[in-house]
Design a protein around this motif. Sequence first.
Motif, mmCIF file in Angstrom:
data_model
loop_
_atom_site.group_PDB
_atom_site.id
_atom_site.type_symbol
_atom_site.label_atom_id
_atom_site.label_comp_id
_atom_site.label_asym_id
_atom_site.label_seq_id
_atom_site.Cartn_x
_atom_site.Cartn_y
_atom_site.Cartn_z
ATOM 1 N N PHE A 1 32.904 -10.447 21.207
ATOM 2 C CA PHE A 1 33.269 -9.417 20.247
ATOM 3 C C PHE A 1 34.622 -8.842 20.643
ATOM 4 O O PHE A 1 34.761 -8.315 21.757
ATOM 5 C CB PHE A 1 32.220 -8.315 20.204
ATOM 6 N N PRO A 2 35.626 -8.951 19.772
ATOM 7 C CA PRO A 2 36.954 -8.414 20.089
ATOM 8 C C PRO A 2 36.879 -6.939 20.482
ATOM 9 O O PRO A 2 36.129 -6.159 19.879
ATOM 10 C CB PRO A 2 37.720 -8.596 18.765
ATOM 11 N N GLN A 3 37.640 -6.577 21.477
ATOM 12 C CA GLN A 3 37.726 -5.216 21.999
ATOM 13 C C GLN A 3 36.469 -4.774 22.745
ATOM 14 O O GLN A 3 36.423 -3.674 23.285
ATOM 15 C CB GLN A 3 38.016 -4.192 20.865
ATOM 16 N N ARG A 4 35.418 -5.595 22.742
ATOM 17 C CA ARG A 4 34.169 -5.203 23.416
ATOM 18 C C ARG A 4 33.833 -6.106 24.585
ATOM 19 O O ARG A 4 33.398 -5.643 25.638
ATOM 20 C CB ARG A 4 33.007 -5.199 22.418
ATOM 21 N N GLY A 5 34.003 -7.412 24.410
ATOM 22 C CA GLY A 5 33.729 -8.316 25.513
ATOM 23 C C GLY A 5 32.783 -9.444 25.154
ATOM 24 O O GLY A 5 32.537 -9.724 23.975
ATOM 25 N N THR A 6 32.255 -10.084 26.179
ATOM 26 C CA THR A 6 31.369 -11.239 26.028
ATOM 27 C C THR A 6 29.948 -10.813 26.405
ATOM 28 O O THR A 6 29.730 -10.152 27.417
ATOM 29 C CB THR A 6 31.822 -12.391 26.936
ATOM 30 N N PHE A 7 28.988 -11.241 25.567
ATOM 31 C CA PHE A 7 27.603 -10.835 25.752
ATOM 32 C C PHE A 7 26.672 -12.035 25.606
ATOM 33 O O PHE A 7 26.955 -12.963 24.838
ATOM 34 C CB PHE A 7 27.202 -9.780 24.720
ATOM 35 N N VAL A 8 25.566 -11.993 26.332
ATOM 36 C CA VAL A 8 24.510 -12.979 26.110
ATOM 37 C C VAL A 8 23.987 -12.782 24.692
ATOM 38 O O VAL A 8 23.725 -11.658 24.270
ATOM 39 C CB VAL A 8 23.358 -12.792 27.126
ATOM 40 N N SER A 9 23.889 -13.867 23.947
ATOM 41 C CA SER A 9 23.452 -13.742 22.553
ATOM 42 C C SER A 9 22.029 -13.213 22.477
ATOM 43 O O SER A 9 21.160 -13.575 23.268
ATOM 44 C CB SER A 9 23.531 -15.093 21.839
ATOM 45 N N LYS A 10 21.806 -12.330 21.518
ATOM 46 C CA LYS A 10 20.455 -11.847 21.253
ATOM 47 C C LYS A 10 19.684 -12.933 20.505
ATOM 48 O O LYS A 10 20.274 -13.834 19.890
ATOM 49 C CB LYS A 10 20.509 -10.559 20.437
ATOM 50 N N ILE A 11 18.375 -12.859 20.572
ATOM 51 C CA ILE A 11 17.539 -13.872 19.932
ATOM 52 C C ILE A 11 17.597 -13.701 18.424
ATOM 53 O O ILE A 11 17.262 -12.644 17.888
ATOM 54 C CB ILE A 11 16.088 -13.773 20.439
ATOM 55 N N ASN A 12 18.054 -14.749 17.764
ATOM 56 C CA ASN A 12 18.227 -14.744 16.310
ATOM 57 C C ASN A 12 17.048 -15.487 15.679
ATOM 58 O O ASN A 12 16.868 -16.682 15.911
ATOM 59 C CB ASN A 12 19.562 -15.419 15.959
ATOM 60 N N LEU A 13 16.257 -14.788 14.890
ATOM 61 C CA LEU A 13 15.041 -15.388 14.341
ATOM 62 C C LEU A 13 15.340 -16.482 13.322
ATOM 63 O O LEU A 13 14.510 -17.374 13.107
ATOM 64 C CB LEU A 13 14.150 -14.310 13.732
ATOM 65 N N ASN A 14 16.515 -16.439 12.699
ATOM 66 C CA ASN A 14 16.887 -17.534 11.798
ATOM 67 C C ASN A 14 17.096 -18.828 12.580
ATOM 68 O O ASN A 14 16.701 -19.915 12.125
ATOM 69 C CB ASN A 14 18.168 -17.179 11.026
ATOM 70 N N LEU A 15 17.712 -18.716 13.768
ATOM 71 C CA LEU A 15 17.887 -19.897 14.618
ATOM 72 C C LEU A 15 16.547 -20.367 15.184
ATOM 73 O O LEU A 15 16.336 -21.564 15.378
ATOM 74 C CB LEU A 15 18.863 -19.587 15.751
#
Length: 230
Positions: A69-83
Amino acid sequence: MNIKNLDRNSNENIRQYAYRVLKENIMNLNLEPGEAIGENELSKLLNVSRTPLREAIVQLIEDKLLDVFPQRGTFVSKINLNLVEEAIFLRELCEKELFKIACNDENAKDLIIELEKNIEYQKIIINFNEDLHNFFDLDNEFHTIIFKKYNKLNTWKAIKKLSTHYDRLRLIDALEKTNLENTLKQHMEIIEKIKSKNIEKIDKLIEKHLLNFKDVIEIYQKKYPTYFDI
């Protein structure tokens, strides 16, 4: 950051090492969904330079395991129920057909022996309250055995690549002990269907098996609200 198993394999280059360690820790939930990832800290923890680390991060972004996320950083992706649903869709299609092949196989004896051996290890973990990460690994191995038997390992690898969100949800389910007995029972039922060549009932059984967690997903969302991409 809670990163474990930092030993480097002899056959890995630095990028491969960084990628494997990060992916394993994300998939094991040591790095939690939504957790911030700092490149400087990672570089020190892994003792790697920034270039191979960034290459590993790019690969994990492609795997949908990291978000930037620009200006925020890199994060472990949250679990996406569509995926999660996409992974289930692909697994269901492939596994229903594969188990039908197993039911029609007149030489499935070796397969059944391997599956039953796997089941015995699952029972040990449940009966002696051992590390449930191992139960999760055995669950995966149970299915891997069947794909390997019928020369579909590349198909299984493709499924696993798409299943990173589904597998993290399955691991939560295993660690919560919600469906351990159900999973074991269904694995045993699958073996019985192969033995009896009961093709008619295999579809419903596979569908039920892949959706064990569905009735409790709202409970997990409430218990781990920061884990899910809502």
